[in-house]
Design an enzyme around this catalytic site. Sequence first.
Site, PDB file in Angstrom:
ATOM      1  N   LYS A  48     -31.106   9.668 -23.457  1.00  0.00           N
ATOM      2  CA  LYS A  48     -31.724  10.967 -23.168  1.00  0.00           C
ATOM      3  C   LYS A  48     -32.812  10.881 -22.102  1.00  0.00           C
ATOM      4  O   LYS A  48     -33.195  11.897 -21.520  1.00  0.00           O
ATOM      5  CB  LYS A  48     -32.266  11.591 -24.448  1.00  0.00           C
ATOM      6  CG  LYS A  48     -31.181  11.926 -25.451  1.00  0.00           C
ATOM      7  CD  LYS A  48     -30.223  12.989 -24.930  1.00  0.00           C
ATOM      8  CE  LYS A  48     -29.143  13.296 -25.942  1.00  0.00           C
ATOM      9  NZ  LYS A  48     -28.193  14.307 -25.478  1.00  0.00           N
TER      10      LYS A  48
HETATM   11  N1  PMP Z   1     -26.260   9.617 -30.102  1.00  0.00           N
HETATM   12  C1  PMP Z   1     -27.490  10.067 -30.331  1.00  0.00           C
HETATM   13  C2  PMP Z   1     -28.398   9.269 -31.188  1.00  0.00           C
HETATM   14  C3  PMP Z   1     -27.916  11.290 -29.789  1.00  0.00           C
HETATM   15  O1  PMP Z   1     -29.165  11.748 -30.030  1.00  0.00           O
HETATM   16  C4  PMP Z   1     -26.995  12.029 -29.012  1.00  0.00           C
HETATM   17  C5  PMP Z   1     -27.430  13.340 -28.438  1.00  0.00           C
HETATM   18  N2  PMP Z   1     -27.344  14.456 -29.276  1.00  0.00           N
HETATM   19  C6  PMP Z   1     -25.703  11.535 -28.817  1.00  0.00           C
HETATM   20  C7  PMP Z   1     -25.384  10.310 -29.356  1.00  0.00           C
HETATM   21  C8  PMP Z   1     -24.660  12.275 -28.047  1.00  0.00           C
HETATM   22  O2  PMP Z   1     -24.930  12.346 -26.677  1.00  0.00           O
HETATM   23  P1  PMP Z   1     -24.604  13.667 -25.888  1.00  0.00           P
HETATM   24  O3  PMP Z   1     -25.575  14.714 -26.377  1.00  0.00           O
HETATM   25  O4  PMP Z   1     -24.822  13.342 -24.464  1.00  0.00           O
HETATM   26  O5  PMP Z   1     -23.213  14.079 -26.197  1.00  0.00           O
END
Ligand code: PMP
Length: 344
Positions: A48
Amino acid sequence: MKQDIQVFDNVLELIGRTPLIKLNRMTEDFEGDFYAKVEAFNPGHSSKDRIALHIIEEAERQGILTPGDTIIETTSGNTGFSIAMVSIIKGYECILAVSSKSSADKIDMLKSMGAQVYVCPANVSADDSRSYYQVAKRLHNEIKGSIYINQYFNQLNIDAHYNTTGPEIWTQTEKQITHLVACSGTGGTISGIAKYLKEKNPSIKIIGVDAFGSVLKKYHETREFDDKEIYPYRIEGLGKNLIPTATDFDLIDKFVKVTDEESAHTAREIAKNEGLFVGYTSGAAMQALKQLEEAGEFKKGDKVVVVFPDHGSRYMSKVYSDKWMEEQGFFDSKTIASEKIQYV
Ligand code: PMP
């Protein structure tokens, strides 16, 4: 040491360029070569960081944000931490509207990173004025010079991964990647990487990981939102109860669903077998990889990349707590890992 020793002007310069690390023990009986893109190596310990930096810098380029302005988001998770970190370095106020379900640890962590936290009741509907969505929207309307990141519905979330994670994986695999396996939450990670890789080689297979209790896999197959798919589950950050516009479903070849229990055990296995202390969704992604291998997805010569989104330290009171595992019924009580502790 393969890395050069460098000096950086600030922590944000360390975002991205995360290592691709070969998985050895866990995949030794599998056909093909398997690599993890370990996003815990970002300075905020998750993927993130990439979207927080990109979205904020894009707003700066457009002249929407100037130092002293306010950045608002609705999350107690990784995105909140990353936004708080970027805000400190760039001189912005950071407001995070979070659900009262968020743990005290998470709220303390965000406060430690200088964020102002609004704790909103979890048991109200999304259109209730007290919900974290409505509180964030209200603050955004009230505070002049604020932006609302809105990661589930922000195209820049995809762009961040198209610009960085995708090209990194393409280069790190020397253009040989055959499969990408990645969790889908907002869908930004998988969609951004997929867009870049498919432009380079349309035959690369893109496989999404979804949770039981989430609508994404069914939506991908039918293009219909089926609320019968929705029920509570434990993995945080994986799957969703709505259809995010930050997911480009056309770029994903298929989805695999994983259980809370198998994902938790697999996260613990990654630590013990590969020496990588990663989060719950890394366990989910690796669990999906195991299921794909069992289904005969891979063959000799394939080069498979699995994304590990964050660090294990965020899950000390969950996946890495024997007590929590037992409370969930994930352990038969005889196998608790405290066997390894010698009390003197
Ligand atoms: N793993 C974790 C720990 C996350 O916080 C997120 C984000 N919601 C994701 C995977 C998935 O990533 P994305 O939001 O880019 O699909």
